[in-house]
Design a protein around this motif. Sequence first.
Motif, PDB file in Angstrom:
ATOM      1  N   PRO A 125      12.777   2.065  -8.452  1.00 54.34           N
ATOM      2  CA  PRO A 125      13.179   1.374  -9.875  1.00 54.34           C
ATOM      3  C   PRO A 125      11.713   1.278 -10.406  1.00 54.34           C
ATOM      4  N   PRO A 126      11.732   0.766 -11.756  1.00 57.51           N
ATOM      5  CA  PRO A 126      10.426   0.555 -12.326  1.00 57.51           C
ATOM      6  C   PRO A 126       9.689  -0.482 -11.376  1.00 57.51           C
ATOM      7  N   GLU A 181       0.806  -1.071   0.017  1.00 56.66           N
ATOM      8  CA  GLU A 181      -0.078   0.022   0.027  1.00 56.66           C
ATOM      9  C   GLU A 181       0.968   1.332  -0.085  1.00 56.66           C
ATOM     10  N   THR A 182       1.881   1.269   0.760  1.00 57.78           N
ATOM     11  CA  THR A 182       3.061   2.371   0.587  1.00 57.78           C
ATOM     12  C   THR A 182       3.487   2.707  -0.601  1.00 57.78           C
ATOM     13  N   PHE A 183       4.067   1.559  -1.333  1.00 55.55           N
ATOM     14  CA  PHE A 183       4.487   1.732  -2.811  1.00 55.55           C
ATOM     15  C   PHE A 183       3.386   2.122  -3.684  1.00 55.55           C
ATOM     16  N   ALA A 184       2.002   1.658  -3.465  1.00 61.82           N
ATOM     17  CA  ALA A 184       0.996   2.093  -4.457  1.00 61.82           C
ATOM     18  C   ALA A 184       0.819   3.587  -4.259  1.00 61.82           C
ATOM     19  N   SER A 228       1.158   8.883  -6.579  1.00 64.79           N
ATOM     20  CA  SER A 228       1.434  10.293  -6.166  1.00 64.79           C
ATOM     21  C   SER A 228       1.872  11.348  -7.313  1.00 64.79           C
ATOM     22  N   ASP A 229       1.548  12.466  -7.174  1.00 67.97           N
ATOM     23  CA  ASP A 229       1.839  13.455  -8.294  1.00 67.97           C
ATOM     24  C   ASP A 229       3.164  14.150  -7.923  1.00 67.97           C
ATOM     25  N   ASP A 230       3.638  13.881  -6.526  1.00 70.95           N
ATOM     26  CA  ASP A 230       4.677  14.276  -6.067  1.00 70.95           C
ATOM     27  C   ASP A 230       6.140  13.520  -6.450  1.00 70.95           C
ATOM     28  N   PRO A 231       6.888  14.295  -7.444  1.00 69.93           N
ATOM     29  CA  PRO A 231       8.117  13.327  -8.077  1.00 69.93           C
ATOM     30  C   PRO A 231       9.195  12.797  -7.101  1.00 69.93           C
ATOM     31  N   LEU A 232       9.176  13.654  -5.955  1.00 66.33           N
ATOM     32  CA  LEU A 232      10.287  13.294  -5.019  1.00 66.33           C
ATOM     33  C   LEU A 232       9.995  11.648  -4.275  1.00 66.33           C
ATOM     34  N   LEU A 233       8.491  11.462  -4.411  1.00 63.80           N
ATOM     35  CA  LEU A 233       8.233  10.183  -3.955  1.00 63.80           C
ATOM     36  C   LEU A 233       8.375   9.054  -4.922  1.00 63.80           C
ATOM     37  N   LYS A 234       8.903   9.334  -6.137  1.00 64.27           N
ATOM     38  CA  LYS A 234       9.220   8.368  -7.237  1.00 64.27           C
ATOM     39  C   LYS A 234      10.626   8.700  -7.633  1.00 64.27           C
ATOM     40  N   ALA A 235      11.187   9.500  -7.131  1.00 70.89           N
ATOM     41  CA  ALA A 235      12.723   9.763  -7.505  1.00 70.89           C
ATOM     42  C   ALA A 235      13.586   8.339  -7.439  1.00 70.89           C
ATOM     43  N   ASN A 236      13.606   7.769  -6.442  1.00 73.74           N
ATOM     44  CA  ASN A 236      14.642   6.594  -6.325  1.00 73.74           C
ATOM     45  C   ASN A 236      13.825   5.155  -6.277  1.00 73.74           C
TER      46      ASN A 236
END
Length: 145
Positions: A136-137, A118-121, A126-134
Amino acid sequence: MKTEGRQFTVMVPQADAMGAIAAIRSLGEHGYRVIAASNNPEALGLKSSFTAKAILSPAYDEGYIDWLRGLIQAEKIDAIVHSEGFLVAIRDAFDEFKHLMCLPQAEADAYLSMSKTETFALFLNSDDPLLKANIPPTAVISPMQ
């Protein structure tokens, strides 16, 4: 630790998991009455000298919640050291058991805080790029509803 003139009783499910074994030892060392439960009869936590009572539990299936209700009443359980698997098993009855666990009392927050999925989802959606920055696919696959 005592409550109502008796020793404070803590249930530790999944007594075969390393974290549960550590909790059993720590609680037992500090005077709590530990009820260790696992569906694995060879679980180390069931054999611990810090376990006041070892209980072979059913698997996390449709009969688990009824079994848990009976155990809580019979053993006068004051608290439960939960795990993600335990929370998944009691999801349909979360409100009934939440007062026994140290976690957010709002169901959505409790599951978010304990679930890697649920945390990864949340991060991936999220629209926040910092949450996706690190990250991997990654894909989160959920059961069809």
